[in-house]
Design an enzyme around this catalytic site. Structure first.
Site, PDB file in Angstrom:
ATOM      1  N   GLY A 141      71.300  48.962  19.087  1.00  0.00           N
ATOM      2  CA  GLY A 141      71.504  49.554  18.024  1.00  0.00           C
ATOM      3  C   GLY A 141      70.578  50.187  16.990  1.00  0.00           C
ATOM      4  N   ILE A 142      71.024  49.866  15.925  1.00  0.00           N
ATOM      5  CA  ILE A 142      69.922  50.665  14.762  1.00  0.00           C
ATOM      6  C   ILE A 142      68.522  50.139  14.866  1.00  0.00           C
ATOM      7  CG2 ILE A 142      69.329  50.725  12.319  1.00  0.00           C
ATOM      8  CD1 ILE A 142      72.530  50.546  11.836  1.00  0.00           C
ATOM      9  N   ASP A 198      65.501  33.850  16.865  1.00  0.00           N
ATOM     10  CA  ASP A 198      66.826  33.683  15.980  1.00  0.00           C
ATOM     11  C   ASP A 198      66.330  33.511  14.669  1.00  0.00           C
ATOM     12  OD1 ASP A 198      68.844  32.939  14.488  1.00  0.00           O
ATOM     13  OD2 ASP A 198      69.460  31.309  15.991  1.00  0.00           O
ATOM     14  N   VAL A 199      66.790  34.505  13.829  1.00  0.00           N
ATOM     15  CA  VAL A 199      66.015  34.907  12.543  1.00  0.00           C
ATOM     16  C   VAL A 199      66.322  33.713  11.540  1.00  0.00           C
ATOM     17  CG1 VAL A 199      65.646  37.474  12.665  1.00  0.00           C
ATOM     18  CG2 VAL A 199      67.770  36.509  11.887  1.00  0.00           C
ATOM     19  N   TYR A 220      80.344  39.218   4.683  1.00  0.00           N
ATOM     20  CA  TYR A 220      79.332  40.173   5.339  1.00  0.00           C
ATOM     21  C   TYR A 220      78.857  41.136   4.191  1.00  0.00           C
ATOM     22  CZ  TYR A 220      77.571  44.513   7.686  1.00  0.00           C
ATOM     23  OH  TYR A 220      76.852  45.347   8.149  1.00  0.00           O
ATOM     24  N   LYS A 271      75.277  41.496   1.992  1.00  0.00           N
ATOM     25  CA  LYS A 271      74.655  43.025   2.182  1.00  0.00           C
ATOM     26  C   LYS A 271      74.307  43.375   0.609  1.00  0.00           C
ATOM     27  CE  LYS A 271      74.236  43.525   6.453  1.00  0.00           C
ATOM     28  NZ  LYS A 271      72.645  43.369   6.796  1.00  0.00           N
ATOM     29  N   THR A 306      77.409  51.814  16.603  1.00  0.00           N
ATOM     30  CA  THR A 306      76.823  50.858  17.117  1.00  0.00           C
ATOM     31  C   THR A 306      77.887  49.720  17.657  1.00  0.00           C
ATOM     32  OG1 THR A 306      76.429  49.422  15.323  1.00  0.00           O
ATOM     33  CG2 THR A 306      74.707  51.039  16.112  1.00  0.00           C
TER      34      THR A 306
HETATM   35  N1  LIG Z   1      76.611  49.849  12.451  1.00  0.00           N
HETATM   36  C1  LIG Z   1      76.806  50.095  11.233  1.00  0.00           C
HETATM   37  O1  LIG Z   1      78.043  50.798  11.037  1.00  0.00           O
HETATM   38  C2  LIG Z   1      76.016  49.409  10.058  1.00  0.00           C
HETATM   39  C3  LIG Z   1      76.542  49.559   8.954  1.00  0.00           C
HETATM   40  C4  LIG Z   1      75.777  49.308   7.743  1.00  0.00           C
HETATM   41  C5  LIG Z   1      74.834  48.220   7.856  1.00  0.00           C
HETATM   42  N2  LIG Z   1      74.584  47.881   9.488  1.00  0.00           N
HETATM   43  C6  LIG Z   1      73.415  46.906   9.474  1.00  0.00           C
HETATM   44  O2  LIG Z   1      72.458  47.410  10.264  1.00  0.00           O
HETATM   45  C7  LIG Z   1      71.789  46.108  11.178  1.00  0.00           C
HETATM   46  C8  LIG Z   1      71.887  46.406  12.563  1.00  0.00           C
HETATM   47  O3  LIG Z   1      73.022  46.632  12.976  1.00  0.00           O
HETATM   48  P1  LIG Z   1      73.582  47.460  14.207  1.00  0.00           P
HETATM   49  O4  LIG Z   1      74.694  48.379  14.106  1.00  0.00           O
HETATM   50  O5  LIG Z   1      72.311  47.992  14.890  1.00  0.00           O
HETATM   51  O6  LIG Z   1      74.170  46.103  15.005  1.00  0.00           O
HETATM   52  P2  LIG Z   1      74.118  45.644  16.531  1.00  0.00           P
HETATM   53  O7  LIG Z   1      75.001  44.485  16.700  1.00  0.00           O
HETATM   54  O8  LIG Z   1      74.115  46.729  17.348  1.00  0.00           O
HETATM   55  O9  LIG Z   1      72.623  45.143  16.851  1.00  0.00           O
HETATM   56  C9  LIG Z   1      72.018  43.964  15.889  1.00  0.00           C
HETATM   57  C10 LIG Z   1      71.178  43.173  16.947  1.00  0.00           C
HETATM   58  O10 LIG Z   1      70.797  42.046  16.072  1.00  0.00           O
HETATM   59  C11 LIG Z   1      70.559  40.997  16.973  1.00  0.00           C
HETATM   60  N3  LIG Z   1      70.793  39.693  16.401  1.00  0.00           N
HETATM   61  C12 LIG Z   1      72.010  39.115  15.904  1.00  0.00           C
HETATM   62  N4  LIG Z   1      71.710  38.024  15.571  1.00  0.00           N
HETATM   63  C13 LIG Z   1      70.510  37.734  15.570  1.00  0.00           C
HETATM   64  C14 LIG Z   1      69.535  36.663  15.036  1.00  0.00           C
HETATM   65  N5  LIG Z   1      70.097  35.764  14.635  1.00  0.00           N
HETATM   66  N6  LIG Z   1      68.343  36.673  15.521  1.00  0.00           N
HETATM   67  C15 LIG Z   1      67.819  37.902  15.957  1.00  0.00           C
HETATM   68  N7  LIG Z   1      68.675  39.040  16.313  1.00  0.00           N
HETATM   69  C16 LIG Z   1      69.807  38.683  16.072  1.00  0.00           C
HETATM   70  C17 LIG Z   1      71.664  41.529  18.130  1.00  0.00           C
HETATM   71  O11 LIG Z   1      71.356  40.581  19.359  1.00  0.00           O
HETATM   72  C18 LIG Z   1      71.567  42.894  18.232  1.00  0.00           C
HETATM   73  O12 LIG Z   1      70.592  43.235  19.095  1.00  0.00           O
HETATM   74  C19 LIG Z   1      72.545  44.979  10.467  1.00  0.00           C
HETATM   75  O13 LIG Z   1      71.945  44.366   9.694  1.00  0.00           O
HETATM   76  C20 LIG Z   1      73.937  45.489  10.170  1.00  0.00           C
HETATM   77  O14 LIG Z   1      74.675  44.886   9.235  1.00  0.00           O
HETATM   78  C21 LIG Z   1      75.155  48.452  10.313  1.00  0.00           C
END
Ligand SMILES: NC(=O)c1ccc[n+]([C@@H]2O[C@H](COP(=O)([O-])OP(=O)(O)OC[C@H]3O[C@@H](n4cnc5c(N)ncnc54)[C@H](O)[C@@H]3O)[C@@H](O)[C@H]2O)c1
Length: 239
Positions: free
Chosen positions: A16-17, A58-59, A148, A152, A182
């Site tokens: 993802g991001i 695991d954070v 959630y 945030k 994502t």
């Molecule tokens: N996608 C969106 O629309 C969106 C919008 C706003 C904010 N965000 C934020 O952006 C960040 C990334 O989101 P994303 O969309 O890429 O999500 P995603 O689910 O595609 O990726 C998240 C990654 O974090 C890892 N992860 C989860 N729990 C974990 C842990 N305990 N320790 C280590 N790694 C862990 C997962 O394995 C995954 O690889 C998140 O904080 C999310 O809340 C995403």
């Protein structure tokens, strides 16, 4: 300011991001150090991004964070990106375990990782921390996902406190993405068509791409030399 010589620790960087941020900082000449809980994604990410470090972590778990930081290399920058959505939960159906898990990953995680980072970090002229919030931190989040949204919102407050306490050595900023295409969004919508239909409520009339969040991340990390304690929405105009 140069990204050369930087090592950027990105939590949740295997997908993802986070993965796009790893790609963007690598393109700028920095080294990406990815931490992720998902071993298969980590392996894929490491194969796709030669030269990046990939560490299982695991954070939310203090021992796991301590083990991961000890593996090195020492980072110069940090992106607190890992986050989870948690289950759909109404206010009349509070589930203590589910609440604790979202708080642990989204809030305890950045606190534990920031502490480990501060104790291990190597100085760098453009040193900074980036925290991943969301527009849910402003608007409360989707129906049923208030925990959630609350985490945030907490990240926004944390960013203010960190920026104050860690200056002048480190700049600390946050990004607040909107609806970015994502896996995390897949948890919110019944199917692809339902996800894409949300574009109608976004002023720029489309979902965002992870690479668009990553471009803002790279700017805040390396270039925004007089910017700290700020949050930038990357949300196509959505509030
Ligand atoms: N996608 C969106 O629309 C969106 C919008 C706003 C904010 N965000 C934020 O952006 C960040 C990334 O989101 P994303 O969309 O890429 O999500 P995603 O689910 O595609 O990726 C998240 C990654 O974090 C890892 N992860 C989860 N729990 C974990 C842990 N305990 N320790 C280590 N790694 C862990 C997962 O394995 C995954 O690889 C998140 O904080 C999310 O809340 C995403």
């Amino acid at each position: 300011m140069s990204a050369e010589g930087a090592t950027v620790l990105i939590t949740g960087g295997a997908a993802g991001i986070g993965f796009e941020i790893a790609r963007a900082v690598t393109a700028r000449g920095a080294r990406a150090l990815i931490w992720d809980i998902d071993a298969a994604s980590l392996e894929r990410a490491a194969a796709e991004l030669p030269g990046c470090g990939a560490v299982a972590a695991d954070v939310s778990d203090a021992d796991s964070v301590a083990r991961a930081i000890a593996e090195g290399p020492e980072p110069t920058h940090l992106v607190n990106n890992a986050g989870i959505l948690g289950p759909d939960m109404g206010f009349d159906a509070a589930d203590a375990g589910a609440i604790d898990r979202v708080l642990a990953v989204n809030l305890r995680g950045p606190l534990l990782v920031t502490s480990a980072f501060l104790n291990a970090r190597v100085e760098h002229g453009a040193a900074s921390i980036l925290n991943m919030s969301s527009i849910a931190g402003f608007n409360g989040g989707a129906r049923g996902r208030a925990v959630y949204g609350a985490t945030k919102g907490a990240i926004l407050a944390l960013t203010q406190a960190m920026a104050r306490d860690l200056a002048p050595a480190l700049r600390v900023n946050a990004l607040a993405p909107g609806i970015i295409d994502t896996e995390i969004q897949a948890g919110l919508f019944a199917d692809r068509a339902a996800l894409e239909a949300t574009a109608a409520g976004i002023p720029l009339a489309r979902l965002g791409q992870p690479s668009e969040v990553a471009a803002a991340a790279a700017w805040l990390l390396f270039d925004a030399a007089y910017v700290t304690g700020e949050v930038i929405r990357v949300a196509g105009g959505r509030k």
